[in-house]
Design an enzyme around this catalytic site. Structure first.
Site, short mmCIF file in Angstrom:
data_model
loop_
_atom_site.label_atom_id
_atom_site.label_comp_id
_atom_site.label_asym_id
_atom_site.label_seq_id
_atom_site.Cartn_x
_atom_site.Cartn_y
_atom_site.Cartn_z
N LYS A 67 0.86 -1.18 0.00
CA LYS A 67 0.00 0.00 0.00
C LYS A 67 0.89 1.23 0.00
O LYS A 67 1.69 1.44 0.91
CB LYS A 67 -0.93 0.01 1.22
CG LYS A 67 -1.87 1.21 1.27
CD LYS A 67 -2.78 1.13 2.48
CE LYS A 67 -3.71 2.32 2.55
NZ LYS A 67 -4.61 2.23 3.73
N LYS A 70 -2.17 -1.49 -3.68
CA LYS A 70 -3.04 -0.32 -3.60
C LYS A 70 -2.19 0.93 -3.67
O LYS A 70 -1.22 1.04 -2.93
CB LYS A 70 -3.83 -0.36 -2.29
CG LYS A 70 -4.79 0.80 -2.09
CD LYS A 70 -5.50 0.70 -0.75
CE LYS A 70 -6.45 1.87 -0.58
NZ LYS A 70 -7.10 1.88 0.74
N ARG A 119 -11.11 9.70 1.69
CA ARG A 119 -11.11 10.39 2.99
C ARG A 119 -12.36 11.24 3.14
O ARG A 119 -12.89 11.39 4.24
CB ARG A 119 -9.83 11.20 3.13
CG ARG A 119 -8.61 10.28 3.28
CD ARG A 119 -7.29 11.03 3.40
NE ARG A 119 -6.20 10.07 3.47
CZ ARG A 119 -5.01 10.25 2.93
NH1 ARG A 119 -4.76 11.36 2.26
NH2 ARG A 119 -4.07 9.34 3.05
#
Length: 334
Positions: free
Chosen positions: A204, A258, A214
């Site tokens: 990630k 990711k 977010r």
């Protein structure tokens, strides 16, 4: 080694592109609804379906609406749904205790889905950022703002056990703390959750593509500092292989890269090196770019959606977490 080909005109590559039938016969990679995990945002309330401005067509859903989404996923042949909570600011604390509350949003949604659609796999997220007043994935040391590792891992274990007890089929540690896969696997075994799978966010990256996410979970503006001390440097590739190797050794069943599209080279390297079940997350920023451009008429939405998803299969992924899952499944189902 590439096979030796006869020179033109004995070899005409356009022959196998001449009709839809020939193109289908020679297609190297295939997409199916079974390749998708659908990320869904859950919030408090009842009968709530609110669109996220930075993610066109994606909504925060109350638990009852998440159950409706789960039924839709099952009907489309999507095998799994992944839950991300939008936690009320009043529940965000320094100690992040809401993360392992048996009655938190994620756990309530998990139980509701497993009761209504037991055949659908539920994936949950293990990280402290939805519950952390500091917006970080782990505990923040007050003296210097550093996100501490070992104390965070202890909290992540409690969070994972809470999710397993609620009925999660797949637990996705997305925090990037060192040693958390081994600690969570040992705790799951000790508590009798032997068939709960770990899909580790092994590679990630500290990416700017997470911005709309977010917004979706209510973390925008809450983050103190950045996440570069625990998420990966986007310049690194070999490091990703070391992290995947470690997580598999510690007990991960599946691994994740990711973001997705900017890191397809990492997906291919991971699959080639380990042969383990490999997934990518087509993250919020990737989705927002394509969906926003399509909404403005700048791109053919269906075509770029399917082209982007096929790229993951071509790069070696066994599946992809994507907000496009229901729309893509409907197209694939005809």
């Amino acid at each position: 080694m590439q096979p030796v080909q006869a020179p033109f005109p004995a070899t005409r590559h356009r022959r196998t592109r001449a009709s839809a039938a020939l193109r289908a016969l020679t297609q190297e990679n295939m997409l199916s609804p079974a390749d998708f995990i659908w990320p869904v945002f859950v919030r408090d309330g009842e009968n709530v379906l609110e669109e996220i401005p930075s993610m066109p067509g994606v909504h925060r859903r109350s638990v009852d609406k998440v159950v409706e989404a789960a039924r839709e996923a099952a009907s489309l042949g999507i095998p799994a749904i992944c839950l991300f909570p939008y936690t009320a600011p009043s529940l965000k604390t320094k100690d992040c205790a809401e993360a392992w509350n048996p009655e938190n949003l994620s756990n309530r949604a998990t139980r509701a889905i497993k009761e209504a659609v037991p055949e659908l796999a539920v994936m949950t997220d293990v990280a402290l950022d939805p519950y952390n007043i500091d917006g970080q994935d782990g505990f923040v040391r007050e003296s210097d703002g550093y996100v501490v590792n070992d104390e965070t891992v202890e909290a992540l274990v409690k969070q994972a056990l809470s999710q397993a007890a609620a009925g999660a089929d797949i637990i996705g540690p997305s925090d990037m703390m060192d040693g958390r896969i081994g600690a969570i696997r040992a705790a799951l075994e000790a508590e009798g959750h032997r068939n709960v799978s770990l899909l580790s966010y092994s590679a990630k990256y500290a990416s700017a593509f997470y911005g709309p996410f977010r917004d979706a979970v209510g973390a925008s503006g809450a983050l103190k500092g950045d996440k570069t001390t625990y998420q990966m440097n986007p310049a690194n590739s070999d490091e990703a292989l070391r992290l995947v190797a470690r997580d598999l050794q510690e007990g991960a069943d599946m691994v994740m890269v990711k973001p997705g599209m900017p890191y397809l080279d990492i997906c291919r390297r991971v699959k080639d090196a380990f042969g383990a079940p490999t997934y990518a997350y087509q993250v919020s920023g990737e989705y927002a770019m394509l969906a926003g451009a399509a909404r403005n008429g700048w791109l053919d939405g269906d075509r770029v959606m399917m082209e982007s998803l096929m790229a993951f299969k071509r790069a070696g992924c066994d599946g992809v977490l994507t907000y496009f899952a229901p729309a893509a499944a409907r197209l694939l189902n005809g």
